[in-house]
Write a protein that holds these residues in place. Structure first.
Motif, mmCIF file in Angstrom:
data_model
loop_
_atom_site.group_PDB
_atom_site.id
_atom_site.type_symbol
_atom_site.label_atom_id
_atom_site.label_comp_id
_atom_site.label_asym_id
_atom_site.label_seq_id
_atom_site.Cartn_x
_atom_site.Cartn_y
_atom_site.Cartn_z
ATOM 1 N N ASN A 189 -19.532 7.035 25.151
ATOM 2 C CA ASN A 189 -18.925 8.351 25.358
ATOM 3 C C ASN A 189 -18.318 8.895 24.061
ATOM 4 O O ASN A 189 -17.257 9.524 24.059
ATOM 5 N N SER A 190 -19.001 8.625 22.950
ATOM 6 C CA SER A 190 -18.506 9.075 21.650
ATOM 7 C C SER A 190 -19.139 10.406 21.275
ATOM 8 O O SER A 190 -20.153 10.822 21.844
ATOM 9 N N LEU A 191 -18.540 11.054 20.303
ATOM 10 C CA LEU A 191 -19.033 12.353 19.844
ATOM 11 C C LEU A 191 -19.701 12.266 18.480
ATOM 12 O O LEU A 191 -20.130 13.288 17.936
ATOM 13 N N GLY A 192 -19.775 11.052 17.937
ATOM 14 C CA GLY A 192 -20.390 10.915 16.625
ATOM 15 C C GLY A 192 -20.402 9.479 16.155
ATOM 16 O O GLY A 192 -20.288 8.538 16.950
ATOM 17 N N CYS A 252 -24.179 19.016 18.359
ATOM 18 C CA CYS A 252 -24.724 19.238 19.702
ATOM 19 C C CYS A 252 -23.911 18.515 20.771
ATOM 20 O O CYS A 252 -23.817 18.975 21.913
ATOM 21 N N LEU A 253 -23.303 17.371 20.406
ATOM 22 C CA LEU A 253 -22.441 16.673 21.365
ATOM 23 C C LEU A 253 -21.170 17.480 21.614
ATOM 24 O O LEU A 253 -20.657 17.527 22.740
ATOM 25 N N LEU A 254 -20.670 18.117 20.569
ATOM 26 C CA LEU A 254 -19.494 18.974 20.723
ATOM 27 C C LEU A 254 -19.831 20.176 21.598
ATOM 28 O O LEU A 254 -19.059 20.553 22.484
ATOM 29 N N ASN A 278 -18.432 21.955 25.244
ATOM 30 C CA ASN A 278 -17.807 23.266 25.011
ATOM 31 C C ASN A 278 -16.681 23.196 23.982
ATOM 32 O O ASN A 278 -15.637 23.839 24.134
ATOM 33 N N ILE A 279 -16.891 22.395 22.942
ATOM 34 C CA ILE A 279 -15.904 22.271 21.867
ATOM 35 C C ILE A 279 -16.422 23.007 20.636
ATOM 36 O O ILE A 279 -17.511 22.711 20.140
#
Length: 256
Positions: free
Chosen positions: A144-147, A164-166, A170-171
């Motif tokens: 569940n990481s963003l990078g 794209c994960l952000l 909706n970040i």
């Protein structure tokens, strides 16, 4: 035999002009009046360089062929075309022409979006975004990481997040920063990866902690929280801690 097929041949040229009749639900006076706004400010600043007459004629003739509401919306394309032509001259600044013409800013479509090879364009909350391809996202989903993990090198630390994960959460990456709010992320125009970093020349609010005198941790945080606790916001909150740990003998080249 050739004579039997002669009637299927195309005309020798495309010089025949066809004229569509106006739509019977259209008030051509309203659409034409709207097109004539090209004769008024702020477009007048460009009249000496670009003749508005052809644009007005094309606008009036085209918009009159559609129902009034659609015709008015269509006329905005001619205002936009005229404004873009004027914009080719660096000495002309039209200013706000959308307010007097009541023309909204057009929404960006996927046709106008650039996405990296790890992304595809799709709508998210009604707006186009570059979202992660499944194969690319698969390596981040289990944790569940963003990078990627932080990279510590000498007197610097870098953390890279996937744009794209952000977007999927909706970040907006432009709202993120380190503990020092002036230290924001930089997005690579090709990969859309967002990088945050600090070093000895710009610590970006890095906190230094000692462990038993034998190890030192340099820690920072990516956040979008406002520095004032008195401000209540409904925005999604982001807090991503990352750090670099050094043993004391390794600190000969590290100075903060």
């Amino acid at each position: 035999l050739p004579g039997r097929f002669r009637k299927f041949f195309s005309p020798p040229s495309c010089q025949v002009l066809y004229s569509d009749t106006p739509n019977n639900t259209t008030n051509c006076n309203i659409t034409t009046e709207h097109c004539n706004l090209l004769m008024q400010a702020p477009f007048t600043d460009c009249h000496s360089q670009v003749d508005p007459a052809p644009y007005i004629t094309a606008c009036a003739e085209t918009s009159c062929k559609f129902p009034t509401e659609e015709g008015l919306a269509l006329s905005c394309q001619f205002f936009d075309a005229y404004a873009k032509t004027c914009g080719l001259n660096p000495n002309i600044t039209l200013g706000d022409w959308r307010s007097p013409t009541v023309c909204p800013v057009p929404l960006v479509s996927c046709m106008e979006m650039y996405c990296s090879h790890n992304e595809f364009c799709d709508e998210n909350n009604g707006e186009p975004h570059c979202l992660c391809r499944a194969l690319f996202a698969a390596k981040y989903t289990p944790t569940n990481s963003l990078g990627n993990p932080a990279v510590c090198m000498g007197s610097s630390a870098t953390l890279t997040l996937a744009g794209c994960l952000l977007s999927a959460k909706n970040i907006d990456y432009t709202t993120l920063h380190l503990l020092d709010e002036s230290c924001k992320g930089h997005m690579d125009n090709e990969t859309h990866m967002v990088t945050f970093s600090f070093d000895c020349s710009n610590t970006c609010g890095t906190e230094i902690m000692s462990i038993n005198g034998s190890q030192i941790i340099y820690q920072n945080t990516i956040t979008m929280q406002n520095g004032s606790a008195d401000i209540i916001t409904r925005q999604k909150q982001v807090i991503i801690d990352f750090s670099c740990l050094y043993t004391v003998p390794d600190l000969t080249s590290v100075s903060f």
